[in-house]
Design a protein around this motif. Structure first.
Motif, PDB file in Angstrom:
ATOM      1  N   VAL A 187       1.049  -1.370   0.006  1.00  0.00           N
ATOM      2  CA  VAL A 187       0.098  -0.401   0.367  1.00  0.00           C
ATOM      3  C   VAL A 187       0.853   1.086   0.027  1.00  0.00           C
ATOM      4  O   VAL A 187       2.081   1.075   0.521  1.00  0.00           O
ATOM      5  CB  VAL A 187      -0.684  -0.191   0.865  1.00  0.00           C
ATOM      6  CG1 VAL A 187      -1.915  -1.394   1.189  1.00  0.00           C
ATOM      7  CG2 VAL A 187      -0.215  -0.002   2.906  1.00  0.00           C
ATOM      8  N   HIS A 189       0.861   5.588   1.396  1.00  0.00           N
ATOM      9  CA  HIS A 189       0.331   6.302   2.592  1.00  0.00           C
ATOM     10  C   HIS A 189       0.812   7.443   2.009  1.00  0.00           C
ATOM     11  O   HIS A 189       2.506   7.984   1.839  1.00  0.00           O
ATOM     12  CB  HIS A 189       0.733   5.625   3.600  1.00  0.00           C
ATOM     13  CG  HIS A 189       0.790   6.690   5.022  1.00  0.00           C
ATOM     14  ND1 HIS A 189       1.113   6.741   5.781  1.00  0.00           N
ATOM     15  CD2 HIS A 189      -0.550   7.220   5.085  1.00  0.00           C
ATOM     16  CE1 HIS A 189       0.455   7.202   6.715  1.00  0.00           C
ATOM     17  NE2 HIS A 189      -0.825   7.843   6.465  1.00  0.00           N
ATOM     18  N   ARG A 191       0.947  10.828   4.004  1.00  0.00           N
ATOM     19  CA  ARG A 191       0.784  11.187   4.987  1.00  0.00           C
ATOM     20  C   ARG A 191       0.502  13.058   5.161  1.00  0.00           C
ATOM     21  O   ARG A 191      -0.567  12.978   5.646  1.00  0.00           O
ATOM     22  CB  ARG A 191       2.145  11.898   6.330  1.00  0.00           C
ATOM     23  CG  ARG A 191       2.604  10.032   6.264  1.00  0.00           C
ATOM     24  CD  ARG A 191       4.033  10.356   7.326  1.00  0.00           C
ATOM     25  NE  ARG A 191       5.234  11.103   6.694  1.00  0.00           N
ATOM     26  CZ  ARG A 191       6.176  10.400   6.086  1.00  0.00           C
ATOM     27  NH1 ARG A 191       6.180   9.557   6.130  1.00  0.00           N
ATOM     28  NH2 ARG A 191       7.082  11.842   5.953  1.00  0.00           N
ATOM     29  N   VAL A 196      -4.866   6.607   2.360  1.00  0.00           N
ATOM     30  CA  VAL A 196      -3.667   4.736   2.059  1.00  0.00           C
ATOM     31  C   VAL A 196      -4.781   4.476   0.882  1.00  0.00           C
ATOM     32  O   VAL A 196      -5.574   4.475   0.754  1.00  0.00           O
ATOM     33  CB  VAL A 196      -4.161   4.284   3.487  1.00  0.00           C
ATOM     34  CG1 VAL A 196      -3.475   2.684   2.900  1.00  0.00           C
ATOM     35  CG2 VAL A 196      -3.232   4.556   4.606  1.00  0.00           C
ATOM     36  N   CYS A 198      -4.769   1.269  -1.224  1.00  0.00           N
ATOM     37  CA  CYS A 198      -4.535  -0.259  -1.159  1.00  0.00           C
ATOM     38  C   CYS A 198      -4.773  -0.869  -1.483  1.00  0.00           C
ATOM     39  O   CYS A 198      -4.748  -2.095  -1.292  1.00  0.00           O
ATOM     40  CB  CYS A 198      -6.091  -0.230   0.745  1.00  0.00           C
ATOM     41  SG  CYS A 198      -7.592   0.132  -0.417  1.00  0.00           S
ATOM     42  N   PHE A 241      -2.028  -1.218   8.631  1.00  0.00           N
ATOM     43  CA  PHE A 241      -2.459  -0.489   8.819  1.00  0.00           C
ATOM     44  C   PHE A 241      -2.661   0.202   9.700  1.00  0.00           C
ATOM     45  O   PHE A 241      -3.141   1.716  10.082  1.00  0.00           O
ATOM     46  CB  PHE A 241      -4.002  -0.881   8.143  1.00  0.00           C
ATOM     47  CG  PHE A 241      -4.469  -1.362   6.683  1.00  0.00           C
ATOM     48  CD1 PHE A 241      -4.045  -0.525   5.959  1.00  0.00           C
ATOM     49  CD2 PHE A 241      -4.488  -2.502   6.745  1.00  0.00           C
ATOM     50  CE1 PHE A 241      -4.660  -0.731   5.093  1.00  0.00           C
ATOM     51  CE2 PHE A 241      -4.495  -2.607   5.070  1.00  0.00           C
ATOM     52  CZ  PHE A 241      -5.104  -2.140   3.707  1.00  0.00           C
ATOM     53  N   LEU A 244       0.055   3.661  10.307  1.00  0.00           N
ATOM     54  CA  LEU A 244      -0.689   4.546   9.430  1.00  0.00           C
ATOM     55  C   LEU A 244      -1.680   5.402  10.026  1.00  0.00           C
ATOM     56  O   LEU A 244      -2.870   5.018  10.056  1.00  0.00           O
ATOM     57  CB  LEU A 244      -1.086   3.673   8.050  1.00  0.00           C
ATOM     58  CG  LEU A 244       0.113   3.354   7.585  1.00  0.00           C
ATOM     59  CD1 LEU A 244      -0.364   2.492   5.913  1.00  0.00           C
ATOM     60  CD2 LEU A 244       1.207   3.565   7.809  1.00  0.00           C
ATOM     61  N   PHE A 246      -5.149   7.050   8.789  1.00  0.00           N
ATOM     62  CA  PHE A 246      -5.409   8.184   6.852  1.00  0.00           C
ATOM     63  C   PHE A 246      -6.828   7.758   7.549  1.00  0.00           C
ATOM     64  O   PHE A 246      -7.492   7.441   8.715  1.00  0.00           O
ATOM     65  CB  PHE A 246      -5.311   6.919   6.056  1.00  0.00           C
ATOM     66  CG  PHE A 246      -5.435   5.566   6.171  1.00  0.00           C
ATOM     67  CD1 PHE A 246      -7.022   4.891   5.821  1.00  0.00           C
ATOM     68  CD2 PHE A 246      -4.782   4.793   7.311  1.00  0.00           C
ATOM     69  CE1 PHE A 246      -7.156   3.817   6.235  1.00  0.00           C
ATOM     70  CE2 PHE A 246      -5.193   3.325   7.968  1.00  0.00           C
ATOM     71  CZ  PHE A 246      -6.011   2.957   7.181  1.00  0.00           C
ATOM     72  N   THR A 249      -9.518   5.457   2.021  1.00  0.00           N
ATOM     73  CA  THR A 249      -8.439   4.041   1.353  1.00  0.00           C
ATOM     74  C   THR A 249      -9.018   4.301  -0.014  1.00  0.00           C
ATOM     75  O   THR A 249      -9.879   4.492  -0.484  1.00  0.00           O
ATOM     76  CB  THR A 249      -9.176   3.343   2.552  1.00  0.00           C
ATOM     77  OG1 THR A 249      -9.114   3.506   3.904  1.00  0.00           O
ATOM     78  CG2 THR A 249      -8.915   2.042   2.221  1.00  0.00           C
ATOM     79  N   ARG A 261      -8.832   4.913   9.061  1.00  0.00           N
ATOM     80  CA  ARG A 261      -8.570   3.744   9.792  1.00  0.00           C
ATOM     81  C   ARG A 261      -8.941   2.784  11.077  1.00  0.00           C
ATOM     82  O   ARG A 261      -8.864   2.020  10.982  1.00  0.00           O
ATOM     83  CB  ARG A 261      -7.039   3.888  10.317  1.00  0.00           C
ATOM     84  CG  ARG A 261      -5.909   3.294  11.480  1.00  0.00           C
ATOM     85  CD  ARG A 261      -5.196   4.059  11.777  1.00  0.00           C
ATOM     86  NE  ARG A 261      -5.158   5.456  12.904  1.00  0.00           N
ATOM     87  CZ  ARG A 261      -4.208   5.776  13.338  1.00  0.00           C
ATOM     88  NH1 ARG A 261      -2.833   5.483  13.607  1.00  0.00           N
ATOM     89  NH2 ARG A 261      -4.902   6.802  13.969  1.00  0.00           N
TER      90      ARG A 261
END
Length: 287
Positions: A187, A189, A191, A196, A198, A241, A244, A246, A249, A261
């Protein structure tokens, strides 16, 4: 680029796109079969193979693009060939990164990427969404970052930056190997944007009245065959996950703005609590 000279011509061979799954091969003629379709995560075409060269694919499957979020562009084909993933271009002050490949890019789409500053880095979540990565590599010569665990699928590409589990190719953009769906499934990410990307770690069913709203969420070892992930695979997904931050998704097919998340971990925890399954779970049940 360093390499053993007798192999250098392999990346100059013409490319052919599989109509059934969209996987690209470089071959001296139309390939005899497609290794991606023969893999257990996909299906063999019931009416036989059909492969298109790049010009035929471009003429048959128009490419479209849209800035879905500020600085994040989506490219897709409609009508579509194969599985039909979208490609993403993420624009940053440190260079642009491509993630995933749509089945084929038009010359106009490639020119548009050029107008946005080209592409410094390139990667994908797994081979189902490699798509037209060879076009991007041929045009922009970006660093290609792929997990070493999926190297076997990269014959049409030149991997310049293999990695094991985690790689930050550009500041704020980090690749994390989840394994599971493929050994090298990863995945991305973002930031800064809290997104994400995915891959096929997750799958959504969208609200027909709001394509950014996911109604259900699921996870699979093989989506088209309905094969669940194992407990160990789900546990690794959870570990990735959970680390992270987020609130969106995105798969190669859906851009879910209402799943972050908390919802992803709730799904995985519910799946870990019982026997393996691949059923879609309403997002509303995870809150």
């Amino acid at each position: 680029m360093p390499g053993y000279l007798p192999f250098a011509g392999a990346l100059k061979l013409p490319s052919f796109v599989c109509d059934n799954c969209g996987f690209w091969q470089r071959h001296f003629a139309a390939p005899p079969s497609c290794p991606m379709c023969l893999d257990a995560r996909h299906v063999v075409p019931q009416d036989g193979w059909r492969f298109r060269d790049v010009a035929e694919a471009q003429g048959s499957f128009p490419c479209h693009w849209e800035e879905v979020e500020a600085g994040v562009w989506k490219f897709w084909n409609e009508p579509v060939t194969g599985i039909g993933p979208s490609a993403y271009l993420i624009v940053t002050p440190d260079g642009n990164m491509g993630f995933e490949g749509c089945p084929v890019f038009s010359e106009a789409a490639l020119d548009h990427i050029e107008s946005l500053g080209g592409m410094t880095m390139l990667s994908a979540s797994h081979p189902h969404s490699y798509g037209a990565l060879p076009q991007l590599q041929d045009r922009f010569d970006p660093e290609l970052c792929l997990p070493a665990a999926d190297f076997i699928w990269s014959a049409a590409l030149q991997v310049s930056w293999p990695y094991d589990d985690v790689l930050e190719p550009l500041p704020g953009l980090t690749l994390h190997r989840t394994a599971g769906h493929f050994d090298g499934h990863a995945v991305l990410h973002d930031r800064a944007r809290g997104i994400v990307f995915c891959g096929d770690a997750l799958k959504f069913e969208l609200n027909p009245d709001n394509p950014r709203e996911a109604l259900t969420i699921s996870a699979h070892k093989a989506f088209v065959r309905g094969v669940p992930l194992t407990q160990a695979e789900l546990t690794r997904y959870r570990d990735v996950f959970a680390a992270l931050d987020f609130h969106q998704t995105w798969t190669p097919f859906e851009q879910a703005a209402n799943v972050g998340r908390a919802e992803v971990l709730a799904l995985i925890d519910a799946m870990l609590a019982g026997r393996p399954h691949a059923y879609p779970v309403p997002v509303s049940d995870l809150r």
